[in-house]
Motif scaffolding. Sequence first.
Motif, PDB file in Angstrom:
ATOM      1  N   MET A   1      53.199  30.769  42.520  1.00  0.00           N
ATOM      2  CA  MET A   1      52.300  31.065  41.402  1.00  0.00           C
ATOM      3  C   MET A   1      52.100  32.569  41.244  1.00  0.00           C
ATOM      4  O   MET A   1      52.205  33.328  42.204  1.00  0.00           O
ATOM      5  CB  MET A   1      50.955  30.398  41.683  1.00  0.00           C
ATOM      6  CG  MET A   1      50.043  30.396  40.487  1.00  0.00           C
ATOM      7  SD  MET A   1      48.474  29.631  40.948  1.00  0.00           S
ATOM      8  CE  MET A   1      47.385  30.467  39.840  1.00  0.00           C
ATOM      9  N   LYS A   2      51.823  32.958  40.009  1.00  0.00           N
ATOM     10  CA  LYS A   2      51.650  34.375  39.711  1.00  0.00           C
ATOM     11  C   LYS A   2      50.189  34.644  39.372  1.00  0.00           C
ATOM     12  O   LYS A   2      49.551  33.843  38.692  1.00  0.00           O
ATOM     13  CB  LYS A   2      52.523  34.683  38.500  1.00  0.00           C
ATOM     14  CG  LYS A   2      52.680  36.155  38.204  1.00  0.00           C
ATOM     15  CD  LYS A   2      53.325  36.375  36.854  1.00  0.00           C
ATOM     16  CE  LYS A   2      54.830  36.349  36.917  1.00  0.00           C
ATOM     17  NZ  LYS A   2      55.440  36.851  35.665  1.00  0.00           N
ATOM     18  N   ALA A   3      49.654  35.763  39.850  1.00  0.00           N
ATOM     19  CA  ALA A   3      48.273  36.130  39.497  1.00  0.00           C
ATOM     20  C   ALA A   3      48.160  37.644  39.392  1.00  0.00           C
ATOM     21  O   ALA A   3      48.903  38.382  40.049  1.00  0.00           O
ATOM     22  CB  ALA A   3      47.296  35.598  40.541  1.00  0.00           C
ATOM     23  N   THR A   4      47.223  38.076  38.554  1.00  0.00           N
ATOM     24  CA  THR A   4      47.009  39.512  38.347  1.00  0.00           C
ATOM     25  C   THR A   4      45.528  39.835  38.494  1.00  0.00           C
ATOM     26  O   THR A   4      44.673  39.068  38.042  1.00  0.00           O
ATOM     27  CB  THR A   4      47.507  39.922  36.942  1.00  0.00           C
ATOM     28  OG1 THR A   4      48.897  39.612  36.866  1.00  0.00           O
ATOM     29  CG2 THR A   4      47.303  41.411  36.674  1.00  0.00           C
ATOM     30  N   ALA A   5      45.256  40.975  39.152  1.00  0.00           N
ATOM     31  CA  ALA A   5      43.853  41.391  39.322  1.00  0.00           C
ATOM     32  C   ALA A   5      43.741  42.897  39.126  1.00  0.00           C
ATOM     33  O   ALA A   5      44.716  43.636  39.300  1.00  0.00           O
ATOM     34  CB  ALA A   5      43.361  41.007  40.719  1.00  0.00           C
ATOM     35  N   ALA A   6      42.543  43.318  38.767  1.00  0.00           N
ATOM     36  CA  ALA A   6      42.267  44.759  38.624  1.00  0.00           C
ATOM     37  C   ALA A   6      41.098  45.115  39.522  1.00  0.00           C
ATOM     38  O   ALA A   6      40.193  44.298  39.735  1.00  0.00           O
ATOM     39  CB  ALA A   6      41.932  45.081  37.174  1.00  0.00           C
ATOM     40  N   ALA A   7      41.130  46.321  40.065  1.00  0.00           N
ATOM     41  CA  ALA A   7      40.004  46.810  40.877  1.00  0.00           C
ATOM     42  C   ALA A   7      39.928  48.327  40.733  1.00  0.00           C
ATOM     43  O   ALA A   7      40.938  48.986  40.458  1.00  0.00           O
ATOM     44  CB  ALA A   7      40.197  46.434  42.346  1.00  0.00           C
TER      45      ALA A   7
ATOM     46  N   ALA B   1      42.749  40.340  45.682  1.00  0.00           N
ATOM     47  CA  ALA B   1      42.357  39.358  44.665  1.00  0.00           C
ATOM     48  C   ALA B   1      43.587  38.673  44.059  1.00  0.00           C
ATOM     49  O   ALA B   1      43.606  37.442  43.890  1.00  0.00           O
ATOM     50  CB  ALA B   1      41.536  40.047  43.582  1.00  0.00           C
ATOM     51  N   ALA B   2      44.632  39.466  43.749  1.00  0.00           N
ATOM     52  CA  ALA B   2      45.822  38.882  43.106  1.00  0.00           C
ATOM     53  C   ALA B   2      46.619  38.018  44.081  1.00  0.00           C
ATOM     54  O   ALA B   2      47.015  36.898  43.754  1.00  0.00           O
ATOM     55  CB  ALA B   2      46.709  39.994  42.538  1.00  0.00           C
ATOM     56  N   SER B   3      46.821  38.526  45.317  1.00  0.00           N
ATOM     57  CA  SER B   3      47.655  37.756  46.249  1.00  0.00           C
ATOM     58  C   SER B   3      46.916  36.516  46.741  1.00  0.00           C
ATOM     59  O   SER B   3      47.521  35.472  46.963  1.00  0.00           O
ATOM     60  CB  SER B   3      48.120  38.622  47.425  1.00  0.00           C
ATOM     61  OG  SER B   3      47.015  39.096  48.158  1.00  0.00           O
ATOM     62  N   GLY B   4      45.593  36.625  46.897  1.00  0.00           N
ATOM     63  CA  GLY B   4      44.794  35.464  47.316  1.00  0.00           C
ATOM     64  C   GLY B   4      44.945  34.327  46.311  1.00  0.00           C
ATOM     65  O   GLY B   4      45.244  33.184  46.667  1.00  0.00           O
ATOM     66  N   ARG B   5      44.792  34.678  45.032  1.00  0.00           N
ATOM     67  CA  ARG B   5      44.918  33.661  43.991  1.00  0.00           C
ATOM     68  C   ARG B   5      46.352  33.126  43.898  1.00  0.00           C
ATOM     69  O   ARG B   5      46.580  31.918  43.814  1.00  0.00           O
ATOM     70  CB  ARG B   5      44.443  34.251  42.648  1.00  0.00           C
ATOM     71  CG  ARG B   5      44.709  33.377  41.430  1.00  0.00           C
ATOM     72  CD  ARG B   5      44.099  31.988  41.547  1.00  0.00           C
ATOM     73  NE  ARG B   5      42.644  32.004  41.494  1.00  0.00           N
ATOM     74  CZ  ARG B   5      41.924  31.777  40.406  1.00  0.00           C
ATOM     75  NH1 ARG B   5      42.538  31.522  39.254  1.00  0.00           N
ATOM     76  NH2 ARG B   5      40.609  31.793  40.456  1.00  0.00           N
ATOM     77  N   ALA B   6      47.326  34.064  43.949  1.00  0.00           N
ATOM     78  CA  ALA B   6      48.733  33.647  43.819  1.00  0.00           C
ATOM     79  C   ALA B   6      49.155  32.733  44.970  1.00  0.00           C
ATOM     80  O   ALA B   6      50.027  31.887  44.825  1.00  0.00           O
ATOM     81  CB  ALA B   6      49.644  34.869  43.755  1.00  0.00           C
TER      82      ALA B   6
ATOM     83  N   ASP C   1      41.241  29.955  47.701  1.00  0.00           N
ATOM     84  CA  ASP C   1      40.053  30.049  46.857  1.00  0.00           C
ATOM     85  C   ASP C   1      38.986  30.786  47.669  1.00  0.00           C
ATOM     86  O   ASP C   1      38.202  30.177  48.384  1.00  0.00           O
ATOM     87  CB  ASP C   1      39.601  28.632  46.475  1.00  0.00           C
ATOM     88  CG  ASP C   1      38.508  28.673  45.427  1.00  0.00           C
ATOM     89  OD1 ASP C   1      38.334  29.738  44.797  1.00  0.00           O
ATOM     90  OD2 ASP C   1      37.813  27.647  45.255  1.00  0.00           O
ATOM     91  N   LEU C   2      39.010  32.121  47.581  1.00  0.00           N
ATOM     92  CA  LEU C   2      38.163  32.917  48.472  1.00  0.00           C
ATOM     93  C   LEU C   2      36.838  33.293  47.823  1.00  0.00           C
ATOM     94  O   LEU C   2      36.789  33.635  46.639  1.00  0.00           O
ATOM     95  CB  LEU C   2      38.911  34.202  48.874  1.00  0.00           C
ATOM     96  CG  LEU C   2      40.258  34.004  49.585  1.00  0.00           C
ATOM     97  CD1 LEU C   2      40.952  35.345  49.779  1.00  0.00           C
ATOM     98  CD2 LEU C   2      40.067  33.320  50.935  1.00  0.00           C
ATOM     99  N   SER C   3      35.782  33.280  48.612  1.00  0.00           N
ATOM    100  CA  SER C   3      34.478  33.747  48.128  1.00  0.00           C
ATOM    101  C   SER C   3      34.547  35.275  48.069  1.00  0.00           C
ATOM    102  O   SER C   3      35.418  35.883  48.708  1.00  0.00           O
ATOM    103  CB  SER C   3      33.390  33.331  49.111  1.00  0.00           C
ATOM    104  OG  SER C   3      33.564  34.038  50.320  1.00  0.00           O
ATOM    105  N   PRO C   4      33.629  35.939  47.337  1.00  0.00           N
ATOM    106  CA  PRO C   4      33.666  37.406  47.289  1.00  0.00           C
ATOM    107  C   PRO C   4      33.630  38.020  48.689  1.00  0.00           C
ATOM    108  O   PRO C   4      34.331  39.003  48.960  1.00  0.00           O
ATOM    109  CB  PRO C   4      32.408  37.758  46.497  1.00  0.00           C
ATOM    110  CG  PRO C   4      32.166  36.569  45.627  1.00  0.00           C
ATOM    111  CD  PRO C   4      32.613  35.375  46.431  1.00  0.00           C
TER     112      PRO C   4
ATOM    113  N   GLY D   1      49.692  33.803  56.169  1.00  0.00           N
ATOM    114  CA  GLY D   1      49.116  33.121  57.331  1.00  0.00           C
ATOM    115  C   GLY D   1      47.891  32.306  56.937  1.00  0.00           C
ATOM    116  O   GLY D   1      47.734  31.156  57.351  1.00  0.00           O
ATOM    117  N   MET D   2      47.037  32.894  56.112  1.00  0.00           N
ATOM    118  CA  MET D   2      45.812  32.191  55.690  1.00  0.00           C
ATOM    119  C   MET D   2      46.131  30.979  54.815  1.00  0.00           C
ATOM    120  O   MET D   2      45.460  29.960  54.878  1.00  0.00           O
ATOM    121  CB  MET D   2      44.913  33.146  54.882  1.00  0.00           C
ATOM    122  CG  MET D   2      44.201  34.179  55.719  1.00  0.00           C
ATOM    123  SD  MET D   2      43.493  35.489  54.682  1.00  0.00           S
ATOM    124  CE  MET D   2      42.058  34.646  54.037  1.00  0.00           C
ATOM    125  N   ALA D   3      47.166  31.137  53.960  1.00  0.00           N
ATOM    126  CA  ALA D   3      47.473  30.071  52.995  1.00  0.00           C
ATOM    127  C   ALA D   3      48.456  29.043  53.553  1.00  0.00           C
ATOM    128  O   ALA D   3      48.673  27.995  52.933  1.00  0.00           O
ATOM    129  CB  ALA D   3      48.035  30.691  51.710  1.00  0.00           C
TER     130      ALA D   3
END
Length: 326
Positions: free
Chosen positions: A1-7, A115-120, A124-127, A81-83
């Motif tokens: 899956m692909k995801a994009t985030a900004a920070a 944020a992007a790699s967690g989602r991709a 489902d991580l809390s802040p 590792g987490m996923a």
Amino acid sequence: MKATAAASANIALIKYWGKRDENEKTPLNTSISLTLDSSFSCTTTVEFSEKANEDSFSLNRKEQRGEALARVKEFLEAVRGMAGISEKARVSSVMNFPAGVGIASSAAGFAALAAASGRAAGLDLSPSELSSLARQGSGSASRSVFGGFVKWSGESAEPLFPESHWPEIVDVVFLITKKKKSISSREGMRMTAETSRAFRKRLGVVEGRARKLEQAIEKRNFERLAELTMEEAEEFLECLRDTKPSLNYLEPLSHEAAKRIRELNKNGIKAAYTFDAGPTAHIITLRENLESVLNALKPLQLTNPGTEVRVSGLGQGARLVSRHIF
Ligand code: PMV
């Protein structure tokens, strides 16, 4: 899956400098920062795919190798590792400000990557979990997960006050050189912690200063915030000087900018200067004093054509965005 985030990048008023645990990347002392707005941000797209043979990382459309790629790979390993996945990833980042000159590019970069790699990766991580993950890439990135005023003292950072608490605060960023620093923060803070006596003394007072700063922010007492910020900046510089061999991330012009602010403050405090591990001067002020600060810096800008001033308000934390880079 692909995801994009900004920070966005953040600027620490109380600095993180020194690790309690090198592997865990937890800090020796509490730090407090302001998250900058989208004029200092990084946008990152991550895609894990069976088709990818290797992790790849491009920054501003340029394929990265060496240290930069190694840090991203190490971070992706933690995410896999987490996923519980094994697919390699393609990572592409676009940054709208220069890296490695004292504007916490790694904070914006790793908060966006978390944020992007967690989602991709389907996590489902809390802040707070996201902040803890971002910390693995760069300590200050744990703070960029949140907007406004942020504090970090352990596994993850925590929001202190949102942007709306004190929207008049701005950071006048005086960019002095785009030349990258030669000693990374990671290496520099290790050297300071091992060799500086001033640093050991600092550890006895910095928590008290952090508490006072938190109160000043809560009460929106700018004069107090400015005094504490400059006291902290001077102590940070003293610790760098006292490191063996001594560390110097600043340029003569960085010191000149601080001097201009001290002169400006002679008839009442209008602004505070601070630095990260780089020559860029960060001038924290209120919007009502912005013109005075810009006027104080103008002569330096006119005589040094390579310099640039950019103003940032307080910004929001890391967020997912729908527009992918690739
Ligand atoms: O997050 P790192 O490892 O790049 O270290 C950041 C260090 C400072 O920018 C100097 C201070 C801080 O708290 O951001």
